[in-house]
Design a protein around this motif. Structure first.
Motif, short mmCIF file in Angstrom:
data_model
loop_
_atom_site.label_atom_id
_atom_site.label_comp_id
_atom_site.label_asym_id
_atom_site.label_seq_id
_atom_site.Cartn_x
_atom_site.Cartn_y
_atom_site.Cartn_z
N VAL A 52 53.50 31.25 31.29
CA VAL A 52 54.81 31.85 31.06
C VAL A 52 55.30 31.46 29.67
CG1 VAL A 52 55.37 31.85 33.51
CG2 VAL A 52 55.99 29.89 32.12
N GLU A 78 61.89 30.15 28.01
CA GLU A 78 62.77 29.40 28.90
C GLU A 78 62.09 29.03 30.22
OE1 GLU A 78 63.78 33.80 29.47
OE2 GLU A 78 63.21 32.44 27.84
N TYR A 79 61.07 29.77 30.63
CA TYR A 79 60.40 29.47 31.88
C TYR A 79 59.60 28.17 31.76
CZ TYR A 79 61.66 34.25 33.02
OH TYR A 79 62.37 35.40 33.24
N ALA A 108 62.05 25.30 31.86
CA ALA A 108 62.45 25.03 33.24
C ALA A 108 61.37 24.25 33.97
CB ALA A 108 62.75 26.33 33.97
N ALA A 109 60.09 24.61 33.75
CA ALA A 109 58.99 23.91 34.40
C ALA A 109 58.91 22.46 33.93
CB ALA A 109 57.68 24.63 34.12
N ALA A 153 52.16 26.27 34.01
CA ALA A 153 53.38 26.66 33.29
C ALA A 153 53.11 27.42 32.01
CB ALA A 153 54.23 25.43 32.99
#
Length: 291
Positions: free
Chosen positions: A83, A86-87, A90-91, A80
């Motif tokens: 990135v 927000e990525y 999300a992870a 994760a």
């Protein structure tokens, strides 16, 4: 009344450790995670298992909890942290949801929905610590140790690298910093220290179940950091104390229906965070915007 006060001290110290360790990656590295309750839970379950089957010694069960949480944090960090923004959020949210399911279903380790019962009191060189007053001393000492460790890291070259990444990953990488490695190490450290809070929680209550390690807990800890002030030493502790004392204060209002106290707390949390973002974006302890 005395036992009630010591109980509050213990809970504030435990959640302060959680908030301080989340602030380590949020405030200094700019990594926002919704999975902090996962490492809290891993620390609690791991230390409980070790205490029941190996040794309740603080020098055995607590390090085991740190190792378990640090290892699992790599499952989040390695894929994760390539990135941004927000990525990663999300992870981390995905890991949080998955972990709650595992905690609920892995009955041989977590006891499932019923949880783990009869967790032995923590043993310190032959002394069993179980009374609220005794445990309050232990929890505060552990909080101070965690603060000292994080303070040392923040003021080291590693901490300067974290702040550089927070300000601009691209600029940090252009100066030869191994951004993924630094971020991964910071997440592992944060998770391992959060597991200490879980170990304290398990040995203090002598009972744990999955309800203490859900997304609600992760959001609560993040609120503690934001309300107190990200990137500050005292902010997460102030936020933890405020959000844990608030329910106690509300319960003294006799005119409020008992069934509505939980809803009122959520309204106050949301309103408080909204007002802070408008009038004091840096949090209670943080600097005012523009100063």
């Amino acid at each position: 009344m005395e036992a009630y006060i010591f109980n509050l001290v213990n809970l504030i110290a435990i959640y302060s450790i959680l908030a301080v360790t989340l602030n380590f990656i949020m405030g200094y590295a700019g990594i926002y995670s919704l999975a902090h309750a996962v490492f809290f839970g891993l620390g609690a379950y791991s230390s409980a298992w070790v205490a029941q089957h190996v040794s309740p010694s603080i020098f055995v069960s607590y390090p085991a909890a740190m190792v378990a949480a640090g290892a699992v944090s790599l499952l989040l960090a390695l894929p994760a942290l390539r990135v941004r923004g927000e990525y990663f959020v999300a992870a981390s949210l995905g890991l949080q949801v998955l972990s709650v399911t595992i905690f609920s279903e892995w009955k041989s380790f977590t006891g499932g929905i019923g949880g783990v019962l009869a967790i032995p009191p923590v043993d310190i060189l032959g002394l069993e610590v179980f009374r609220p007053a005794q445990f309050a001393v232990l929890s505060v000492i552990v909080l101070v140790v965690v603060l000292l460790v994080i303070n040392a890291l923040v003021h080291s070259s590693f901490g300067r690298n974290l702040r550089a990444i927070r300000d601009s990953e691209s600029a940090a990488a252009s100066f030869g910093k191994n951004v993924p490695m630094i971020k991964t190490i910071s997440v592992v450290i944060s998770a391992a220290l959060a597991a200490v809070a879980g170990a304290l929680y398990a040995s203090y209550l002598s009972f744990i179940n999955v309800e203490s390690f859900t997304l609600d807990t992760s959001v609560l800890v993040m609120a503690m950091v934001i309300i107190g002030g990200t990137g500050t030493v005292a902010g997460p502790i102030v936020g933890a104390a405020l959000l844990l004392l608030l329910p106690s204060l509300i319960s003294y209002f006799d005119f409020l229906p008992r069934t509505e106290i939980g809803s009122l707390q959520q309204i106050i949390y949301g309103l408080g965070m909204t007002l802070l973002m408008i009038f004091r974006p840096g949090g209670i302890v943080g600097r005012r915007s523009g100063t």
